[in-house]
Scaffold this motif. Sequence first.
Motif, PDB file in Angstrom:
ATOM      1  N   LYS A   1      46.719  18.913  37.734  1.00 47.95           N
ATOM      2  CA  LYS A   1      45.871  20.023  37.283  1.00 47.95           C
ATOM      3  C   LYS A   1      45.103  19.634  36.026  1.00 47.95           C
ATOM      4  O   LYS A   1      43.904  19.927  35.885  1.00 47.95           O
ATOM      5  N   ALA A   2      45.787  18.950  35.101  1.00 53.06           N
ATOM      6  CA  ALA A   2      45.115  18.481  33.890  1.00 53.06           C
ATOM      7  C   ALA A   2      43.983  17.521  34.250  1.00 53.06           C
ATOM      8  O   ALA A   2      42.892  17.574  33.655  1.00 53.06           O
ATOM      9  N   LYS A   3      44.229  16.658  35.208  1.00 56.74           N
ATOM     10  CA  LYS A   3      43.195  15.720  35.651  1.00 56.74           C
ATOM     11  C   LYS A   3      41.950  16.457  36.128  1.00 56.74           C
ATOM     12  O   LYS A   3      40.820  16.089  35.775  1.00 56.74           O
ATOM     13  N   SER A   4      42.135  17.518  36.902  1.00 61.61           N
ATOM     14  CA  SER A   4      40.974  18.266  37.410  1.00 61.61           C
ATOM     15  C   SER A   4      40.229  18.959  36.277  1.00 61.61           C
ATOM     16  O   SER A   4      38.992  19.080  36.311  1.00 61.61           O
ATOM     17  N   GLU A   5      40.940  19.419  35.241  1.00 58.87           N
ATOM     18  CA  GLU A   5      40.284  20.075  34.113  1.00 58.87           C
ATOM     19  C   GLU A   5      39.482  19.082  33.278  1.00 58.87           C
ATOM     20  O   GLU A   5      38.419  19.421  32.746  1.00 58.87           O
ATOM     21  N   LEU A   6      39.993  17.868  33.139  1.00 61.59           N
ATOM     22  CA  LEU A   6      39.304  16.865  32.327  1.00 61.59           C
ATOM     23  C   LEU A   6      38.158  16.188  33.068  1.00 61.59           C
ATOM     24  O   LEU A   6      37.358  15.491  32.441  1.00 61.59           O
ATOM     25  N   ALA A   7      38.072  16.388  34.361  1.00 71.28           N
ATOM     26  CA  ALA A   7      37.038  15.702  35.158  1.00 71.28           C
ATOM     27  C   ALA A   7      35.631  16.115  34.743  1.00 71.28           C
ATOM     28  O   ALA A   7      34.665  15.385  34.997  1.00 71.28           O
ATOM     29  N   ARG A   8      35.491  17.258  34.095  1.00 71.80           N
ATOM     30  CA  ARG A   8      34.151  17.725  33.721  1.00 71.80           C
ATOM     31  C   ARG A   8      33.587  17.008  32.498  1.00 71.80           C
ATOM     32  O   ARG A   8      32.404  17.141  32.194  1.00 71.80           O
ATOM     33  N   TYR A   9      34.424  16.241  31.798  1.00 70.93           N
ATOM     34  CA  TYR A   9      33.971  15.584  30.577  1.00 70.93           C
ATOM     35  C   TYR A   9      33.396  14.206  30.865  1.00 70.93           C
ATOM     36  O   TYR A   9      33.885  13.468  31.720  1.00 70.93           O
ATOM     37  N   ASP A  10      32.350  13.884  30.145  1.00 70.94           N
ATOM     38  CA  ASP A  10      31.741  12.549  30.173  1.00 70.94           C
ATOM     39  C   ASP A  10      31.489  12.173  28.718  1.00 70.94           C
ATOM     40  O   ASP A  10      30.433  12.462  28.152  1.00 70.94           O
ATOM     41  N   ALA A  11      32.499  11.554  28.100  1.00 72.39           N
ATOM     42  CA  ALA A  11      32.438  11.301  26.663  1.00 72.39           C
ATOM     43  C   ALA A  11      31.257  10.416  26.287  1.00 72.39           C
ATOM     44  O   ALA A  11      30.607  10.638  25.262  1.00 72.39           O
ATOM     45  N   VAL A  12      30.962   9.410  27.100  1.00 64.25           N
ATOM     46  CA  VAL A  12      29.894   8.464  26.756  1.00 64.25           C
ATOM     47  C   VAL A  12      28.541   9.167  26.718  1.00 64.25           C
ATOM     48  O   VAL A  12      27.788   9.067  25.740  1.00 64.25           O
ATOM     49  N   ARG A  13      28.246   9.871  27.770  1.00 64.13           N
ATOM     50  CA  ARG A  13      26.948  10.565  27.835  1.00 64.13           C
ATOM     51  C   ARG A  13      26.841  11.659  26.769  1.00 64.13           C
ATOM     52  O   ARG A  13      25.814  11.809  26.112  1.00 64.13           O
ATOM     53  N   SER A  14      27.942  12.400  26.569  1.00 68.62           N
ATOM     54  CA  SER A  14      27.921  13.470  25.573  1.00 68.62           C
ATOM     55  C   SER A  14      27.691  12.919  24.172  1.00 68.62           C
ATOM     56  O   SER A  14      26.879  13.450  23.411  1.00 68.62           O
ATOM     57  N   CYS A  15      28.404  11.845  23.823  1.00 67.94           N
ATOM     58  CA  CYS A  15      28.228  11.265  22.489  1.00 67.94           C
ATOM     59  C   CYS A  15      26.814  10.740  22.295  1.00 67.94           C
ATOM     60  O   CYS A  15      26.206  10.942  21.233  1.00 67.94           O
ATOM     61  N   ALA A  16      26.293  10.063  23.297  1.00 64.85           N
ATOM     62  CA  ALA A  16      24.933   9.533  23.183  1.00 64.85           C
ATOM     63  C   ALA A  16      23.934  10.665  22.968  1.00 64.85           C
ATOM     64  O   ALA A  16      23.052  10.570  22.099  1.00 64.85           O
ATOM     65  N   ASN A  17      24.065  11.737  23.715  1.00 64.90           N
ATOM     66  CA  ASN A  17      23.139  12.862  23.577  1.00 64.90           C
ATOM     67  C   ASN A  17      23.244  13.498  22.191  1.00 64.90           C
ATOM     68  O   ASN A  17      22.227  13.827  21.563  1.00 64.90           O
ATOM     69  N   GLU A  18      24.479  13.688  21.720  1.00 67.66           N
ATOM     70  CA  GLU A  18      24.665  14.314  20.416  1.00 67.66           C
ATOM     71  C   GLU A  18      24.142  13.422  19.290  1.00 67.66           C
ATOM     72  O   GLU A  18      23.527  13.902  18.335  1.00 67.66           O
ATOM     73  N   LEU A  19      24.366  12.122  19.383  1.00 69.87           N
ATOM     74  CA  LEU A  19      23.889  11.216  18.336  1.00 69.87           C
ATOM     75  C   LEU A  19      22.369  11.132  18.325  1.00 69.87           C
ATOM     76  O   LEU A  19      21.751  11.006  17.258  1.00 69.87           O
TER      77      LEU A  19
END
Length: 460
Positions: free
Chosen positions: A417-435
Motif C-alpha cells: 500500500k505504501a508503494k502505491s502511495e509513493l508511486a505518484r512522486y517523481d523526485a528528479v522532475r519535481s526538484c528540477a522544476n522547483e530549482l
Amino acid sequence: MSRFRFLFIIADSWGPLGCTIPVARELASRGHEVKFAVFDFHGFINRSNDIIPALDAAQILRDEGLDVLEVSAPPLKLPGKVPTPKNFLLEYRAFQSLFRDYLIPYYEHWLKYAIPVFQKYDPSAVWVKDQVLAGAMASEKLGVPWATFSVHTGFVESDDSLPWTMGLSPPESGLERMRNKAMKWGMRKFRMSLDDVINEARVRAGLPAIEDALFATPVSPHLYLLFVAPEFEPPRASWPAHVRFVGPYCWDKPRDYAPPRSLERIPSDRPLVYATIGTLSNRMEIDFYTTIMEALGDQPYTVVVSVGAYKDDYVASRLPKPPDNFIVESFLPNSMMIPRADVLVHHGGAGTTMMGLARGVPAVAVPLNHEHLDFAQRLVERNCGIRIDKKKLSAENLRAAVGRIFKEPSYKQAAQKAKSELARYDAVRSCANELLGLAAGQYMAERRSIQATPAHLEVR
C-alpha cells in the motif's frame, strides 16, 4: 528560455549524491549548467577519527561526468580527536565541543577559500544540503536565490511537530503532549547554547545574527526540498509555504559499478533477506553484522548483507566467516538489492527506509542514531515493519522479528500500500522544476535577523 547556472553544495556521503546527481542530469538535459562543490564534512572528522568513513564524493562526481568546483582549503590543525556523539541530549558536552571547537572553525576556514571560487562561477541559484552550514552561509554571502534539501523534516518545527530524533508517535493524551512540549523546550535550550558561537561566525563572515542560529542557518527561507512524503510524516496542521515534498531519492549506483559474481549464487526458490545499515554507521556498528549472522545463519532464507563500504574493506576485514546461507559484500546499491528482497533489515536510515517503502518491502528496523528512530517508528505506525531498539537487539529478537514478517501477511500488504502511495512522486522532475522556479525568481524571502546585532557579536 533563459539558461541558468546552478551550484550544488553537498556533503561527502552517499545520501547527498543520491539526491543531487539525477537532478543535475535532468537540468543539464534541459540546457542548464550545474557545478558541484563538496564540503568534506565526514572527511574532516575522519582526519582525527577514522571510525567515520571518508568518501571521495568529488571523484565520484567526476566519474559520473559531472563538473566539480575545487575549493582548495589548506588543512586546518585540529585540537584533538573530533567527538562523534550519537545522541545530542545524552551527549550534550560532546555536541557542544563538536560545534564550538571543530565544525564552526572549519566552516569559517572553508568559507574563506570557497567564496572566491563561487563568486567566479557566478551561479543563478544554489542548492545546499541541510547539514552544510558553511554552504548555507556561502549562499547568503553570494546574495542569490538558494534552496535547502534534506532527507528528513527535523528542521521544520511547529507547535504540533514531534520532538526530533526521539522516535515518538503522535501524542494521544494531554500528558504525552506535555512531555513533547518539555522535550522540545529542552532541545531548544540546547540549540540556544550554541547560538552565540554560530552567530559570532556569521557576523565575522559579514552576515547578520539570527534567532535559533543552529537550526535556522542551514534552512533557506526561499525553498526547502524534502526527500520524504507527507503521507509518512506525523500529521500537522500545516507546513511552511516554502516546503516542498518530492518523495524518495533514487540514485546510488555509480557508472563504473559492476555487481559481484556472488549475487549469481542467490537461489530463486528461497526467500531473500537483504541487510544494510548504510554507509555512515557501518564502522561504528560492526556488532550488528555478527548479530545478524547469529540470528539468521541457520534459517531457511538467503541473506545478502552490504556492509556499505565503497572501495573500502575496513568492515569486511573485521568480520568472521559468514554462514553458508549468507552473501556478504562491501558495497551493494540498495536500488539493485531492495527490489529483489522479501524482507529488509536496516538501521532506519532515510534513504533505505524510503526506498524500501517505494518498493513495497517490509522491514525490521534497528535504529542506531539521530533520525533513524523517527523513520523506524513511522514504519511501525504504518505496519510496514518492526522496530527493535538497539539496546534490545539480540540474535533471538532479530530472528523472531524476521520470522514474524514472513509469517504475517499484513506487513507485506501494508508495504505494498505504501508503494502505491509513493508511486505518484517523481523526485528528479519535481526538484528540477522547483530549482528552475527558484533561479527565475519565483521564490524570494528575507531571513528575519535579530533587530540589532548584540554588542558581544560585533566584529572587532
